[in-house]
Design an enzyme around this catalytic site. Structure first.
Site, PDB file in Angstrom:
ATOM      1  N   LYS A   1      43.605  32.975  43.913  1.00 29.99           N
ATOM      2  CA  LYS A   1      44.753  32.852  43.011  1.00 29.99           C
ATOM      3  C   LYS A   1      45.759  33.990  43.164  1.00 29.99           C
ATOM      4  O   LYS A   1      46.954  33.760  43.355  1.00 29.99           O
ATOM      5  CB  LYS A   1      44.280  32.820  41.547  1.00 29.99           C
ATOM      6  CG  LYS A   1      43.378  31.672  41.189  1.00 29.99           C
ATOM      7  CD  LYS A   1      42.966  31.725  39.731  1.00 29.99           C
ATOM      8  CE  LYS A   1      42.200  32.973  39.338  1.00 29.99           C
ATOM      9  NZ  LYS A   1      40.932  33.174  40.050  1.00 29.99           N
ATOM     10  N   SER A   2      45.278  35.222  43.077  1.00 32.62           N
ATOM     11  CA  SER A   2      46.179  36.379  43.119  1.00 32.62           C
ATOM     12  C   SER A   2      46.836  36.524  44.483  1.00 32.62           C
ATOM     13  O   SER A   2      48.041  36.812  44.580  1.00 32.62           O
ATOM     14  CB  SER A   2      45.423  37.664  42.780  1.00 32.62           C
ATOM     15  OG  SER A   2      45.111  37.687  41.413  1.00 32.62           O
TER      16      SER A   2
ATOM     17  N   SER B   1      41.151  31.135  33.854  1.00 32.50           N
ATOM     18  CA  SER B   1      41.407  30.125  32.803  1.00 32.50           C
ATOM     19  C   SER B   1      40.466  28.935  32.960  1.00 32.50           C
ATOM     20  O   SER B   1      40.897  27.821  33.282  1.00 32.50           O
ATOM     21  CB  SER B   1      42.878  29.685  32.802  1.00 32.50           C
ATOM     22  OG  SER B   1      43.376  29.384  34.090  1.00 32.50           O
TER      23      SER B   1
ATOM     24  N   LEU C   1      38.194  29.645  40.333  1.00 31.40           N
ATOM     25  CA  LEU C   1      37.129  30.653  40.255  1.00 31.40           C
ATOM     26  C   LEU C   1      37.609  32.032  40.707  1.00 31.40           C
ATOM     27  O   LEU C   1      38.603  32.151  41.435  1.00 31.40           O
ATOM     28  CB  LEU C   1      35.963  30.231  41.159  1.00 31.40           C
ATOM     29  CG  LEU C   1      35.205  28.956  40.775  1.00 31.40           C
ATOM     30  CD1 LEU C   1      34.222  28.595  41.897  1.00 31.40           C
ATOM     31  CD2 LEU C   1      34.463  29.151  39.457  1.00 31.40           C
TER      32      LEU C   1
ATOM     33  N   GLY D   1      37.808  34.867  43.094  1.00 32.33           N
ATOM     34  CA  GLY D   1      37.670  34.870  44.548  1.00 32.33           C
ATOM     35  C   GLY D   1      38.205  33.618  45.227  1.00 32.33           C
ATOM     36  O   GLY D   1      38.149  33.499  46.454  1.00 32.33           O
TER      37      GLY D   1
END
Lengths: 204, 204
Positions: free
Chosen positions: B42-43, B110, B37, B39
């Site tokens: 991931k980044s 994704s 999701l 937030g």
């Protein structure tokens, strides 16, 4: 937490930058864009150049029909719009490889000046090395390694560059290679010298 | 003509292969596909992971919204068709980076299983490491670093994953990371251990 394994690496706070990646690699990232007629020698030069670069410890990667047309650009045909989009995407991928600190080698006819200039425009100054693989169409047609000229002359391939579609040579390429009159080795040496002179790869 | 500068390099005749590139780099190429999701982290994880990998001399490169949506995929919107094409192109680029001997790190929501499975399908077995960044939507919404959940709840962003559009969690991801309950460092350590266990990067 970071364990320093690579040598000659200076730690910077924050995210890994392009400069950090180039420091790790020992060379700069850039794009060597080979453009020229079918049969002019682009792919042969790219393969030989990649080998030389690898032998020097320079990370290079070839983008060509084999890995692009069957993958990223498999949903594109050969209409003018699709040809432009084909080159645009290749340019964007080459830009990513360049930013990743690699030497991207592209081997596409890329016949239209506007398309190539558009790729140049998205790159940082100095990142885009346009190499005009210059060979008379008569010589390319004599070689006709893939038999494409024969098919084009027979009308089996419409809009074939140099036969029934235009090729627009670069006006100010970083390098011109005349493959009618010199060996593959000489062409590769010319490109290596160009990359050395620009400080993109270490001198041999 | 080839001057051997890099150490531990065994010469093979013919073109440079993926194995040759991996030998030069001292690690394997692969794709670490972070999915989860907005937030979920991931980044943040990708940036911290890239730093750790760089410190170990592992060549990694992050593909994310910043360098994809404004470049390669700038001609795509957010319709279902465009979302699928977005992920398809990212998968193809990740495949190229993997073949180039690099560790591609992708950080995209994704949300659709079919899209991710399609990327897995174009990769060689073992090349695609799907990492489910698992975080309850409530926690993501509490963080709301970019203020997107607030906008989505206000109806200003249609089809926002987790609010008004579905997220389909992976059924058999290579790794699950629960970011509600652990630090970024712990998440990075989990991924590094996974890559080590699979022989993709050397053990620290």
């Amino acid at each position: 937490m970071t364990k320093q394994k690579a040598t000659n690496i200076v730690w910077h706070p924050g995210a890994v930058t392009r400069a950090d990646r180039e420091e790790l690699n020992g060379h700069r990232g850039c794009t060597v864009w080979l453009t020229g007629l079918s049969g002019s020698g682009k792919s042969t030069i790219a393969v030989a150049l990649e080998k030389e670069l690898w032998g020097r410890g320079v990370r290079a990667y070839i983008l060509d029909g084999d890995n692009i047309r069957h993958g990223l650009n498999k949903n594109l045909g050969f209409s003018p719009t699709d040809r432009t989009e084909n080159i645009r995407r290749i340019g964007e991928v080459a830009k990513l490889f360049t930013d990743a600190g690699m030497v991207a080698l592209t081997a596409f006819i890329s016949p239209y000046r506007a398309d190539r200039d558009q790729v140049r425009a998205i790159m940082r100054p100095g990142d885009f090395i346009e190499v005009f693989v210059d060979c008379p169409v008569e010589t390319c047609e004599e070689r006709d390694v893939k038999g494409l000229y024969k098919k084009a002359r027979a009308g089996e391939i419409p809009e074939f560059t140099g036969v029934s579609a235009p090729y627009e040579p670069p006006l100010q390429p970083e390098l011109v290679i005349r493959t009618r009159d010199q060996s593959v080795e000489a062409s590769v040496a010319q490109i290596l010298a160009c990359l050395e002179q620009r400080g993109l790869i270490p001198r041999a």
